[in-house]
Design a protein around this motif. Structure first.
Motif, PDB file in Angstrom:
ATOM      1  N   UNK B 174       0.830  -1.216   0.000  1.00 49.59           N
ATOM      2  CA  UNK B 174       0.000   0.000   0.000  1.00 49.59           C
ATOM      3  C   UNK B 174       0.858   1.256   0.000  1.00 49.59           C
ATOM      4  N   UNK B 175       1.888   1.248   0.836  1.00 48.54           N
ATOM      5  CA  UNK B 175       2.795   2.393   0.911  1.00 48.54           C
ATOM      6  C   UNK B 175       3.468   2.620  -0.430  1.00 48.54           C
ATOM      7  N   UNK B 177       2.508   1.778  -3.464  1.00 46.18           N
ATOM      8  CA  UNK B 177       1.605   2.346  -4.472  1.00 46.18           C
ATOM      9  C   UNK B 177       1.296   3.817  -4.194  1.00 46.18           C
ATOM     10  N   UNK B 178       1.039   4.138  -2.934  1.00 46.36           N
ATOM     11  CA  UNK B 178       0.661   5.512  -2.590  1.00 46.36           C
ATOM     12  C   UNK B 178       1.827   6.472  -2.780  1.00 46.36           C
ATOM     13  N   UNK B 180       4.641   6.022  -4.463  1.00 47.90           N
ATOM     14  CA  UNK B 180       5.102   6.094  -5.847  1.00 47.90           C
ATOM     15  C   UNK B 180       4.310   7.162  -6.606  1.00 47.90           C
ATOM     16  N   UNK B 181       2.995   7.131  -6.438  1.00 50.26           N
ATOM     17  CA  UNK B 181       2.166   8.121  -7.117  1.00 50.26           C
ATOM     18  C   UNK B 181       2.498   9.534  -6.622  1.00 50.26           C
ATOM     19  N   UNK B 182       2.632   9.673  -5.310  1.00 43.67           N
ATOM     20  CA  UNK B 182       2.958  10.979  -4.713  1.00 43.67           C
ATOM     21  C   UNK B 182       4.294  11.489  -5.239  1.00 43.67           C
ATOM     22  N   UNK B 184       5.669  10.825  -8.092  1.00 40.79           N
ATOM     23  CA  UNK B 184       5.499  11.282  -9.476  1.00 40.79           C
ATOM     24  C   UNK B 184       4.866  12.678  -9.519  1.00 40.79           C
ATOM     25  N   UNK B 185       4.068  13.014  -8.518  1.00 37.48           N
ATOM     26  CA  UNK B 185       3.450  14.345  -8.453  1.00 37.48           C
ATOM     27  C   UNK B 185       4.310  15.342  -7.670  1.00 37.48           C
ATOM     28  N   UNK B 187       4.806  15.236  -4.411  1.00 34.47           N
ATOM     29  CA  UNK B 187       4.239  15.501  -3.088  1.00 34.47           C
ATOM     30  C   UNK B 187       4.467  14.334  -2.121  1.00 34.47           C
ATOM     31  N   UNK B 190       5.041  15.427   1.542  1.00 29.49           N
ATOM     32  CA  UNK B 190       3.801  15.895   2.161  1.00 29.49           C
ATOM     33  C   UNK B 190       2.890  14.727   2.526  1.00 29.49           C
ATOM     34  N   UNK B 191       2.769  13.776   1.607  1.00 35.84           N
ATOM     35  CA  UNK B 191       1.863  12.651   1.882  1.00 35.84           C
ATOM     36  C   UNK B 191       2.366  11.853   3.086  1.00 35.84           C
ATOM     37  N   UNK B 194       1.607  13.853   6.216  1.00 33.21           N
ATOM     38  CA  UNK B 194       0.219  13.876   6.673  1.00 33.21           C
ATOM     39  C   UNK B 194      -0.265  12.496   7.104  1.00 33.21           C
ATOM     40  N   UNK B 195       0.317  11.439   6.549  1.00 29.32           N
ATOM     41  CA  UNK B 195      -0.050  10.117   7.093  1.00 29.32           C
ATOM     42  C   UNK B 195       0.493  10.000   8.514  1.00 29.32           C
TER      43      UNK B 195
END
Lengths: 274, 274
Positions: B174-175, B177-178, B180-182, B184-185, B187, B190-191, B194-195
């Motif tokens: 889960x980490x 996937x989350x 990796x996307x962040x 690429x953006x 962020x 930040x993600x 905030x987690x």
């Protein structure tokens, strides 16, 4: 200062109460809404407009807090009437946020997202905000809210929130599957205990609470996962997120709870009977 | 006291070193094994037998620490020679544990599982054990090991371990996937930040380490997830576990790492290039 809420569920009523205690005039509109919304509005003693048009025209800050699938529709409904700043506070993907906020004709928009539990933290719950008018929205910090501006563009706050949600919802689903199996073997306490050895002191309480919330809020979480998957699918094939959605959909079919259970045993017993 | 290890990877070499420092005679056999096993045996200065038969005959406690798919085979190979207590310390399902330990003709068996990181904790890593001879195995606590007996039956320790693994491996996926996307953006910080607001102080370090380990150990984790799914499928359709396996299989196809990366950026860059 007049703040309006479109949608009046848990989030809106909790924030309203705190804002009112800090001297803000808070309004909503409950025309055509269900029993629970009516009860929450009555309990909170929020002021009411008879139409969303009026609510939108008179609010300095208008906050949308509805179910994810309604976010675009309500923005479309009030788009031409919104005179102040329109804040989307729904769990929707950055793309949907941009589509939603594009409906607001005066262009004064904010992408906002709640981090953590409104139930636990009340008005002090952390809110992150992005977009051209995020700084103005953040002035509600003077009235008890806890708002951090994370960037100048719509989509940034919701992106952070959704990636965080992808993680926490997935964790809840994983916990549910693992502890359900352990419960059936009579070793749930042991498994929670040994996971907590690496996950830290608060793990057990948080895990139990997540398992219970998972079952109680399965439907809402399914909706949020649809948004998460829409977002993640742009960069990868999010197999974990798709499984999380499938998990919540399955759970939602197998269990309907009218009130929050006090322990997970209640939930696991219902599921076992199927 | 003579302890033998079948298989001599990270776990066996770390435990061996600690046991030897506490005065235990430790043996293994590296006949037919690869380069890494040879290096680890040399570095640890463990004593060597020239055959698994000898190793099994001469060990007071014989510990199997191999890859999950080999657990049954090695037990079959030494089943009639094992004179002391045979301890299965592999990440295999309770059913596979029982099948494995049934190969040991003298019946002196223990189901053991490591909880946490051998790399971090060395000989002090927590080991849980169950089965008729778990108490005798636990006497290695006098030689530096940290063993807790969780029950009298084979399958209990491995059941706790595998349900815990189902959780931690899923969290890692889960980490990945989350974040990796962040990433690429732009962020990702930040993600994670905030987690960590809800997950506690150690979350960020632990998350970064998990993402790196995920990519470095994808193959081993796939094998472990096969065992987890075999176990969970007895009571439910484990959609999250199946997704975790699929995630590790996909990752394993897309990335091969010869050494542990120092940050996740290295990993995400390789994946992005595909």
């Amino acid at each position: 200062m007049q703040v309006g809420f479109i949608g009046f569920g848990e989030v809106a009523s909790t924030l309203s109460q705190g804002l009112m205690e800090n001297g803000v005039d808070v309004y909503t509109c409950i025309v055509g809404r269900g029993k629970r919304t009516n009860e929450l509005a009555k309990k909170t003693k929020v002021k009411l407009y008879n139409s969303y048009k009026e609510l939108a025209e008179c609010s300095d800050i208008l906050i949308s807090s509805v179910i994810p699938s309604n976010a675009v529709n309500v923005a479309e409904m009030v788009g031409k009437y919104s005179n102040g700043i329109y804040v989307d506070m729904n769990n929707i993907s950055p793309n949907t946020v941009r589509k939603t906020l594009a409906m607001i004709e005066n262009g004064k928009t904010v992408d906002a997202a709640i981090i953590g539990s409104v139930l636990k933290n009340g008005i002090n719950v952390k809110v992150i905000a992005s977009g051209a008018f995020a700084d103005t929205f953040a002035k509600l910090g003077n009235y008890g809210m806890n708002i951090t501006v994370v960037g100048p563009e719509n989509g940034q706050a919701s992106g952070i929130k959704l990636l965080r949600s992808n993680y926490t919802k997935g964790v809840s689903a994983l916990l549910f599957e693992s502890i359900y199996h352990a419960y059936k073997l009579g070793i749930d306490k042991e498994v929670l205990n040994y996971i907590s050895e690496t996950e830290g002191q608060n793990f057990i309480d948080s895990a139990v609470s997540r398992i219970i919330s998972t079952a109680f809020n399965a439907e809402r979480r399914s909706e949020e996962m649809v948004e998460v998957i829409e977002m993640l699918s742009l960069k990868q094939n999010p197999v974990m997120s798709k499984a999380t959605l499938k998990f919540f959909n399955n759970l939602n079919k197998n269990i309907k709870l009218n009130k929050r259970p006090v322990n997970y045993g209640e939930i696991f017993k219902i599921i076992s009977e199927d």
